[in-house]
Scaffold this motif. Structure first.
Motif, PDB file in Angstrom:
ATOM      1  N   LEU A  46       0.578  -1.173  -0.747  1.00  0.00           N
ATOM      2  CA  LEU A  46       0.144  -0.085  -0.148  1.00  0.00           C
ATOM      3  C   LEU A  46       1.057   1.344  -0.449  1.00  0.00           C
ATOM      4  O   LEU A  46       0.500   2.246  -0.828  1.00  0.00           O
ATOM      5  N   ASN A  47       2.319   0.819   0.678  1.00  0.00           N
ATOM      6  CA  ASN A  47       3.094   2.526   0.888  1.00  0.00           C
ATOM      7  C   ASN A  47       4.015   2.512  -1.093  1.00  0.00           C
ATOM      8  O   ASN A  47       3.546   3.588  -1.141  1.00  0.00           O
ATOM      9  N   ASP A  48       3.857   1.347  -1.365  1.00  0.00           N
ATOM     10  CA  ASP A  48       4.855   0.875  -2.968  1.00  0.00           C
ATOM     11  C   ASP A  48       3.985   1.562  -3.531  1.00  0.00           C
ATOM     12  O   ASP A  48       3.942   2.758  -4.498  1.00  0.00           O
ATOM     13  N   HIS A  49       2.528   1.599  -3.719  1.00  0.00           N
ATOM     14  CA  HIS A  49       1.914   1.363  -4.864  1.00  0.00           C
ATOM     15  C   HIS A  49       0.627   3.192  -4.333  1.00  0.00           C
ATOM     16  O   HIS A  49       0.239   3.379  -5.347  1.00  0.00           O
ATOM     17  N   TYR A  50       0.361   3.185  -3.212  1.00  0.00           N
ATOM     18  CA  TYR A  50      -0.327   4.692  -3.433  1.00  0.00           C
ATOM     19  C   TYR A  50       0.207   5.995  -1.819  1.00  0.00           C
ATOM     20  O   TYR A  50      -0.606   6.692  -1.863  1.00  0.00           O
ATOM     21  N   GLY A  51       1.612   5.056  -1.545  1.00  0.00           N
ATOM     22  CA  GLY A  51       2.110   5.917  -0.588  1.00  0.00           C
ATOM     23  C   GLY A  51       1.416   6.379   0.724  1.00  0.00           C
ATOM     24  O   GLY A  51       1.270   7.101   1.552  1.00  0.00           O
ATOM     25  N   LEU A  52       0.578   5.493   1.169  1.00  0.00           N
ATOM     26  CA  LEU A  52      -0.223   5.677   2.124  1.00  0.00           C
ATOM     27  C   LEU A  52       0.906   4.913   3.147  1.00  0.00           C
ATOM     28  O   LEU A  52       1.207   4.017   3.171  1.00  0.00           O
ATOM     29  N   SER A  53       0.479   5.592   4.748  1.00  0.00           N
ATOM     30  CA  SER A  53       1.111   5.536   5.617  1.00  0.00           C
ATOM     31  C   SER A  53       0.641   3.946   6.653  1.00  0.00           C
ATOM     32  O   SER A  53      -0.253   3.703   6.091  1.00  0.00           O
ATOM     33  N   SER A  54       2.225   3.365   7.271  1.00  0.00           N
ATOM     34  CA  SER A  54       1.002   2.366   7.977  1.00  0.00           C
ATOM     35  C   SER A  54       0.463   2.897   8.865  1.00  0.00           C
ATOM     36  O   SER A  54      -1.394   1.742   9.606  1.00  0.00           O
ATOM     37  N   ASP A  55       0.543   4.501   9.575  1.00  0.00           N
ATOM     38  CA  ASP A  55      -0.215   4.699  11.238  1.00  0.00           C
ATOM     39  C   ASP A  55      -1.371   4.900  10.346  1.00  0.00           C
ATOM     40  O   ASP A  55      -2.853   4.338  10.760  1.00  0.00           O
ATOM     41  N   PHE A  56      -1.515   5.556   8.771  1.00  0.00           N
ATOM     42  CA  PHE A  56      -2.910   5.310   8.141  1.00  0.00           C
ATOM     43  C   PHE A  56      -3.297   3.832   8.198  1.00  0.00           C
ATOM     44  O   PHE A  56      -5.066   4.334   8.266  1.00  0.00           O
ATOM     45  N   VAL A  57      -3.172   2.871   6.822  1.00  0.00           N
ATOM     46  CA  VAL A  57      -3.635   1.988   7.544  1.00  0.00           C
ATOM     47  C   VAL A  57      -4.459   1.382   8.280  1.00  0.00           C
ATOM     48  O   VAL A  57      -5.247   0.653   8.293  1.00  0.00           O
ATOM     49  N   LEU A  58      -3.439   1.455   9.245  1.00  0.00           N
ATOM     50  CA  LEU A  58      -3.697   0.362  10.674  1.00  0.00           C
ATOM     51  C   LEU A  58      -4.769   1.653  11.695  1.00  0.00           C
ATOM     52  O   LEU A  58      -5.136   0.767  12.293  1.00  0.00           O
ATOM     53  N   GLY A  59      -5.089   2.991  11.030  1.00  0.00           N
ATOM     54  CA  GLY A  59      -6.253   3.496  11.654  1.00  0.00           C
ATOM     55  C   GLY A  59      -5.673   4.401  12.979  1.00  0.00           C
ATOM     56  O   GLY A  59      -6.371   5.214  13.551  1.00  0.00           O
ATOM     57  N   LEU A  60      -4.178   4.550  12.931  1.00  0.00           N
ATOM     58  CA  LEU A  60      -3.533   5.288  15.052  1.00  0.00           C
ATOM     59  C   LEU A  60      -3.802   6.195  13.987  1.00  0.00           C
ATOM     60  O   LEU A  60      -3.943   7.173  12.898  1.00  0.00           O
ATOM     61  N   PRO A  61      -4.048   6.989  15.413  1.00  0.00           N
ATOM     62  CA  PRO A  61      -4.071   8.762  15.165  1.00  0.00           C
ATOM     63  C   PRO A  61      -2.500   9.753  14.010  1.00  0.00           C
ATOM     64  O   PRO A  61      -1.091   9.259  14.816  1.00  0.00           O
ATOM     65  N   ALA A  62      -2.590  10.899  13.818  1.00  0.00           N
ATOM     66  CA  ALA A  62      -1.940  10.957  13.201  1.00  0.00           C
ATOM     67  C   ALA A  62      -0.899  12.123  14.353  1.00  0.00           C
ATOM     68  O   ALA A  62      -1.419  11.743  15.246  1.00  0.00           O
TER      69      ALA A  62
END
Length: 72
Positions: A46-62
């Protein structure tokens, strides 16, 4: 459930995203609903293809830079 909202905003179906990730749509649905944990390979993909951070994917607060101890 940020990821569910993100998938919808991207105009992706669960089947499309799951196929691209190499997993079944039912497994993706379980991950999005918190029934199955995201794996490191999923997070990396997800990070490689969409630039999503693991925190975002895991639903962790910014996290702010201050909380991380980063000094500008």
């Amino acid at each position: 459930m940020r990821m569910k909202e993100w998938v919808k905003k991207q105009g992706l179906t669960y089947r499309q995203l799951a196929s691209a990730m190499g997993i079944s749509a039912s497994v993706l649905c379980q991950k999005l609903n918190g029934q199955t944990k995201w794996q490191e390979d999923d997070l990396r993909w997800l990070n490689d293809h969409y630039g999503l951070s693991s925190d975002f994917v895991l639903g962790l607060p910014a996290r702010s830079d201050e909380r991380l101890g980063v000094v500008s």
